[in-house]
Design an enzyme around this catalytic site. Structure first.
Site, PDB file in Angstrom:
ATOM      1  N   GLY A 154      22.723   5.325 -32.249  1.00 23.15           N
ATOM      2  CA  GLY A 154      23.499   5.673 -33.129  1.00 23.15           C
ATOM      3  C   GLY A 154      23.622   5.094 -34.739  1.00 23.15           C
ATOM      4  O   GLY A 154      24.307   5.015 -35.524  1.00 23.15           O
ATOM      5  N   TYR A 188      43.463  11.739 -37.366  1.00 25.28           N
ATOM      6  CA  TYR A 188      42.235  11.311 -36.342  1.00 25.28           C
ATOM      7  C   TYR A 188      42.095  12.238 -35.067  1.00 25.28           C
ATOM      8  O   TYR A 188      41.097  12.507 -34.369  1.00 25.28           O
ATOM      9  CB  TYR A 188      42.472   9.893 -36.149  1.00 25.28           C
ATOM     10  CG  TYR A 188      41.341   9.049 -35.503  1.00 25.28           C
ATOM     11  CD1 TYR A 188      40.227   9.184 -36.166  1.00 25.28           C
ATOM     12  CD2 TYR A 188      41.166   8.619 -34.237  1.00 25.28           C
ATOM     13  CE1 TYR A 188      38.826   8.286 -35.711  1.00 25.28           C
ATOM     14  CE2 TYR A 188      40.134   8.157 -33.812  1.00 25.28           C
ATOM     15  CZ  TYR A 188      38.921   7.983 -34.664  1.00 25.28           C
ATOM     16  OH  TYR A 188      37.697   7.408 -33.976  1.00 25.28           O
ATOM     17  N   LYS A 225      38.620   8.611 -27.867  1.00 26.12           N
ATOM     18  CA  LYS A 225      38.610   7.151 -28.083  1.00 26.12           C
ATOM     19  C   LYS A 225      39.504   6.539 -26.850  1.00 26.12           C
ATOM     20  O   LYS A 225      39.246   5.567 -26.204  1.00 26.12           O
ATOM     21  CB  LYS A 225      38.884   6.737 -29.504  1.00 26.12           C
ATOM     22  CG  LYS A 225      38.127   6.856 -30.316  1.00 26.12           C
ATOM     23  CD  LYS A 225      36.644   6.389 -30.249  1.00 26.12           C
ATOM     24  CE  LYS A 225      35.932   6.201 -31.455  1.00 26.12           C
ATOM     25  NZ  LYS A 225      34.352   6.170 -30.973  1.00 26.12           N
TER      26      LYS A 225
HETATM   27  O1  0WD Z   1      35.488   3.550 -39.593  1.00 22.59           O
HETATM   28  C1  0WD Z   1      34.413   3.977 -38.705  1.00 22.59           C
HETATM   29  N1  0WD Z   1      33.110   4.240 -39.471  1.00 22.59           N
HETATM   30  C2  0WD Z   1      34.703   3.488 -37.596  1.00 22.59           C
HETATM   31  C3  0WD Z   1      33.799   4.058 -36.756  1.00 22.59           C
HETATM   32  C4  0WD Z   1      35.657   2.596 -37.434  1.00 22.59           C
HETATM   33  C5  0WD Z   1      35.819   2.426 -35.854  1.00 22.59           C
HETATM   34  C6  0WD Z   1      34.790   2.853 -35.027  1.00 22.59           C
HETATM   35  N2  0WD Z   1      33.811   3.705 -35.439  1.00 22.59           N
HETATM   36  C7  0WD Z   1      32.925   4.317 -34.499  1.00 22.59           C
HETATM   37  C8  0WD Z   1      32.909   5.740 -34.392  1.00 22.59           C
HETATM   38  O2  0WD Z   1      33.547   6.422 -34.012  1.00 22.59           O
HETATM   39  C9  0WD Z   1      31.263   5.916 -33.562  1.00 22.59           C
HETATM   40  O3  0WD Z   1      31.599   5.749 -32.105  1.00 22.59           O
HETATM   41  O4  0WD Z   1      31.723   3.531 -34.392  1.00 22.59           O
HETATM   42  C10 0WD Z   1      30.593   4.469 -33.998  1.00 22.59           C
HETATM   43  C11 0WD Z   1      29.574   4.626 -34.891  1.00 22.59           C
HETATM   44  O5  0WD Z   1      30.170   5.089 -35.892  1.00 22.59           O
HETATM   45  P1  0WD Z   1      29.632   5.220 -37.531  1.00 22.59           P
HETATM   46  O6  0WD Z   1      28.490   3.838 -37.672  1.00 22.59           O
HETATM   47  O7  0WD Z   1      30.851   5.086 -38.235  1.00 22.59           O
HETATM   48  O8  0WD Z   1      28.914   6.395 -37.972  1.00 22.59           O
HETATM   49  P2  0WD Z   1      27.554   7.325 -38.235  1.00 22.59           P
HETATM   50  O9  0WD Z   1      26.880   6.194 -39.213  1.00 22.59           O
HETATM   51  O10 0WD Z   1      27.771   8.637 -38.756  1.00 22.59           O
HETATM   52  O11 0WD Z   1      26.879   7.035 -36.986  1.00 22.59           O
HETATM   53  C12 0WD Z   1      27.374   7.783 -35.866  1.00 22.59           C
HETATM   54  C13 0WD Z   1      25.970   8.743 -35.347  1.00 22.59           C
HETATM   55  C14 0WD Z   1      25.773  10.071 -35.834  1.00 22.59           C
HETATM   56  O12 0WD Z   1      25.676  10.157 -37.152  1.00 22.59           O
HETATM   57  P3  0WD Z   1      25.953  11.798 -37.631  1.00 22.59           P
HETATM   58  O13 0WD Z   1      26.497  11.146 -39.153  1.00 22.59           O
HETATM   59  O14 0WD Z   1      24.455  12.184 -37.777  1.00 22.59           O
HETATM   60  O15 0WD Z   1      26.901  12.391 -36.976  1.00 22.59           O
HETATM   61  O16 0WD Z   1      26.362   9.199 -33.786  1.00 22.59           O
HETATM   62  C15 0WD Z   1      25.192   9.771 -33.660  1.00 22.59           C
HETATM   63  C16 0WD Z   1      24.609  10.462 -34.762  1.00 22.59           C
HETATM   64  O17 0WD Z   1      23.369   9.709 -35.106  1.00 22.59           O
HETATM   65  N3  0WD Z   1      25.210  10.972 -32.706  1.00 22.59           N
HETATM   66  C17 0WD Z   1      24.769  11.313 -31.603  1.00 22.59           C
HETATM   67  N4  0WD Z   1      23.638  10.662 -31.023  1.00 22.59           N
HETATM   68  C18 0WD Z   1      23.013  11.348 -29.922  1.00 22.59           C
HETATM   69  N5  0WD Z   1      23.439  12.356 -29.519  1.00 22.59           N
HETATM   70  C19 0WD Z   1      25.210  12.346 -30.902  1.00 22.59           C
HETATM   71  C20 0WD Z   1      24.444  13.008 -29.862  1.00 22.59           C
HETATM   72  N6  0WD Z   1      24.834  14.254 -29.386  1.00 22.59           N
HETATM   73  N7  0WD Z   1      25.999  12.817 -32.050  1.00 22.59           N
HETATM   74  C21 0WD Z   1      26.276  11.921 -32.692  1.00 22.59           C
END
Ligand code: 0WD
Length: 257
Positions: free
Chosen positions: A13, A158, A165
């Site tokens: 991730g 959301y 979630k």
């Molecule tokens: O406010 C927030 N940022 C919060 C995030 C608050 C509370 C929870 N979260 C959660 C998110 O829902 C997620 O479960 O934390 C987790 C990580 O999120 P993040 O760090 O905010 O997001 P990001 O840096 O975008 O990383 C998530 C990544 C994707 O990034 P992009 O931006 O390219 O969609 O999840 C990965 C991808 O790298 N991802 C996948 N990896 C493998 N297979 C797939 C997939 N099919 N789809 C998305």
């Protein structure tokens, strides 16, 4: 010597240096863990390789969690490099952008709901299935995922991610119960809002950040470093008695009305 010395962790991730998974990698590296990383597709490969290099790792594997073949190939490859695994970090979530605004009743589609649940909830279980054999015989192995308050509260926009979630948090309890007899712990961090690529896809996210920082007992938003530190703790022997836990790292926001 850090409290994760001798531990091997795979982190899924990382999309940028703003990702929560990046904060987790930083904390785990600092505490002495050996790290492996996954990337979703070719587009992200180079970027993740760069991050891995930064954390002294040369294990960078493709893993699209929407595909069982991709997950199986990833863990088969990991098994060739490592004879065991202590920590799985699942920091992945996705829903089509159009689903994350306005009326949940009008805007949620069957397809969007399927994608959100598949990528954001089921994928943790699918990765756990592949990781389980590698965790056999390890000391205090741990699986960890990331959730958000929208799992338990109707937070504006959301929408279907909240449903996904809630499913993910339920999976954490079932998985902990299933894997506990093998000594595998399964936990979740419910993080406060943080400005990342995924978060910016949610309509009105900036407002959400302001509302949190205004009302949270700590009167500020949390950082990926703070989530990273909590993740490192939960994944370590220091947390050997903790499983099936949804731990809030949100400055206390979830406790105030
Ligand atoms: O406010 C927030 N940022 C919060 C995030 C608050 C509370 C929870 N979260 C959660 C998110 O829902 C997620 O479960 O934390 C987790 C990580 O999120 P993040 O760090 O905010 O997001 P990001 O840096 O975008 O990383 C998530 C990544 C994707 O990034 P992009 O931006 O390219 O969609 O999840 C990965 C991808 O790298 N991802 C996948 N990896 C493998 N297979 C797939 C997939 N099919 N789809 C998305």
């Amino acid at each position: 010597m850090g409290f994760l010395t001798g531990k091997r962790a795979i982190i899924a991730g990382i999309a940028s240096n703003k990702s929560i998974a990046y904060g987790i990698a930083q904390a785990m590296h600092r505490e002495g863990a050996e790290l492996a990383f996954t990337y979703q597709n070719e587009r992200l490969k180079g970027r993740v390789e760069k991050f891995a290099n930064e954390f002294g790792s040369d294990i960078v594997l493709e893993c699209d969690v929407g595909s069982d073949e991709s997950i199986d190939a990833c863990f088969a490859e990991l098994g060739k490099k490592w004879d065991g695994l202590d920590i799985l970090i699942h920091s992945i979530g996705f829903a089509p952008k159009e689903e994350l605004e306005g009326s949940i009743v009008d805007n949620t589609t069957r397809e969007g709901s399927k994608i959100a649940h598949d990528i954001s909830a089921y994928s943790f279980l699918a990765m756990a299935k592949a990781a389980r054999p590698l965790m056999k015989g390890r000391e205090n192995p741990s699986m960890l995922t990331l959730s958000y308050l929208g799992a338990v509260s109707a937070i504006p926009n959301y929408n279907v991610m909240g449903m996904a979630k809630a499913s993910l948090e339920s999976a954490v309890r079932f998985m902990a119960s299933d894997l506990g007899p093998e000594g595998i712990r399964v936990n979740c961090i419910s993080a406060g809002p943080i400005r990342t690529l995924a978060a910016m896809g949610i309509k009105g996210f900036r407002k959400m950040l302001e509302q949190f920082s205004g009302a949270a007992p700590l009167r500020r938003n949390v950082t990926i470093e703070e989530v990273g530190n909590a993740a490192a703790f939960l994944s370590s022997d220091l947390a050997s008695g903790i499983t099936a836990e949804i731990m809030y790292v949100d400055g206390g926001y979830s406790t105030v009305g």
